[in-house]
Scaffold this active site. Structure first.
Site, mmCIF file in Angstrom:
data_model
loop_
_atom_site.group_PDB
_atom_site.id
_atom_site.type_symbol
_atom_site.label_atom_id
_atom_site.label_comp_id
_atom_site.label_asym_id
_atom_site.label_seq_id
_atom_site.Cartn_x
_atom_site.Cartn_y
_atom_site.Cartn_z
ATOM 1 N N HIS A 57 0.822 -1.212 0.000
ATOM 2 C CA HIS A 57 0.000 0.000 0.000
ATOM 3 C C HIS A 57 0.859 1.267 0.000
ATOM 4 O O HIS A 57 2.076 1.225 0.197
ATOM 5 C CB HIS A 57 -0.958 0.005 1.197
ATOM 6 C CG HIS A 57 -0.283 -0.023 2.546
ATOM 7 N ND1 HIS A 57 0.217 1.095 3.159
ATOM 8 C CD2 HIS A 57 -0.054 -1.047 3.407
ATOM 9 C CE1 HIS A 57 0.729 0.778 4.329
ATOM 10 N NE2 HIS A 57 0.579 -0.527 4.506
ATOM 11 N N CYS A 98 3.233 -4.922 6.745
ATOM 12 C CA CYS A 98 2.833 -4.542 5.385
ATOM 13 C C CYS A 98 4.036 -4.003 4.608
ATOM 14 O O CYS A 98 5.079 -3.676 5.184
ATOM 15 C CB CYS A 98 1.751 -3.474 5.438
ATOM 16 S SG CYS A 98 0.111 -4.106 5.841
#
Length: 295
Positions: free
Chosen positions: A172, A188
């Site tokens: 992301h 992440c």
């Protein structure tokens, strides 16, 4: 607390994406939207599927946890993720009839903190941020299973979820561009917003993602051990109020007593040894204590 066989198979590694829960300042993001979607599919009512963790989401989650024999704490940890994901269907984007293209691939080197996209003769590498040593990016072969435009906040301009079954991991954007190139996330993979927009547009659902390199092995710690991992455990225990000395990286009787007290308070085997269950419980308690909601 009994962790699943999936967690036990991680060779003591502390793999846990951010812990989703009810906070005064509401947590939000595509991972919460997925949680709400799965709860609704499974017959529970989390309220609006708006990606915001509110009271109704917590109530639905607790009911789900109770039905599965999980700890009913209203917190989405790896065990709860595994149960939420069980039996979920993954709808993959297919190519249009008559269209020809080679399957793109993504590889991520967590040591060099580089993401490489390859499709046919096209290849491009981007700098990324990866997981911190205590919350590493999960190594392995995964797939892109969800895509979201403009999730906002800490997720930046784009979100592409990975098929990791025990957490809400994804590639992301970010609102912290200074973290790119560092081990800074909760597992992440962060990218500059301009880069993730470019990658997003080139990446269909079903794209394979290989994450490789080295990660913290979370060794079992006991009296007599020394090292930076011991110091990190001491630091966490100090934050949680169990350890009052200055962290020195030496596992002595004071550290053992602090670990034992923490284990006793968290329904763990109180043996003073920091194994995978205690590593996990410490990280969960620490995240809640410092209000860490970063992906």
């Amino acid at each position: 607390m009994i962790l699943s066989k999936h967690i036990r198979s991680m060779r003591n590694m502390v793999y846990a994406s951010r812990f989703l829960r009810l906070e005064k300042i509401r947590m939000s993001g595509p991972d919460i939207h997925l949680m709400q979607k799965r709860l609704k599919e499974l017959g529970y009512n989390p309220g609006a599927e708006d990606g915001i963790f509110g009271e109704q989401s917590e109530a639905a989650l607790k009911a789900f946890q109770a039905s599965r024999g999980l700890v009913v704490d209203g917190i989405v940890d790896p065990n709860t993720w595994l149960q939420l994901e069980a039996g979920s269907s993954i709808r993959l984007q297919s190519k249009r009839e008559g269209q020809t293209w080679e399957q793109p691939r993504i590889s991520i080197d967590v040591v060099k903190r580089k993401l490489t996209y390859t499709s046919g003769s096209f290849k491009k590498t981007y700098p990324v941020a990866v997981g911190k040593p205590q919350t590493p990016t999960p190594l392995g072969n995964w797939t892109i299973v969800q895509k979201t435009v403009n999730p906002g906040g800490a997720f930046g301009a784009r979100w592409m979820r990975l098929s990791v079954p025990w957490g809400g991991y994804g590639i992301h954007g970010t609102n912290r561009p200074s973290s790119i190139g560092k081990a800074a996330s909760h597992g992440c993979v962060r990218m500059y917003n301009a880069d993730v927009i470019e990658l997003y547009d080139r990446t269909p659902l079903g794209t394979p993602v290989n994450i490789f390199g080295k990660a913290n092995t979370g060794r079992v710690l006991s009296r007599g051990d020394e090292g930076s991992d011991v110091k990190e455990v001491q630091r966490i225990l100090r934050t949680l109020g169990y350890y009052r000395a200055k962290p020195d990286g030496k596992f002595g009787p004071k550290t053992e007593a602090a670990v034992t007290a923490f284990q006793r308070d968290n329904q763990l085997i109180a043996d003073g040894i920091v194994g995978p269950y205690t590593h996990h419980a410490l990280q969960k308690a620490y995240d809640l204590a410092i209000n860490d909601v970063e992906p």
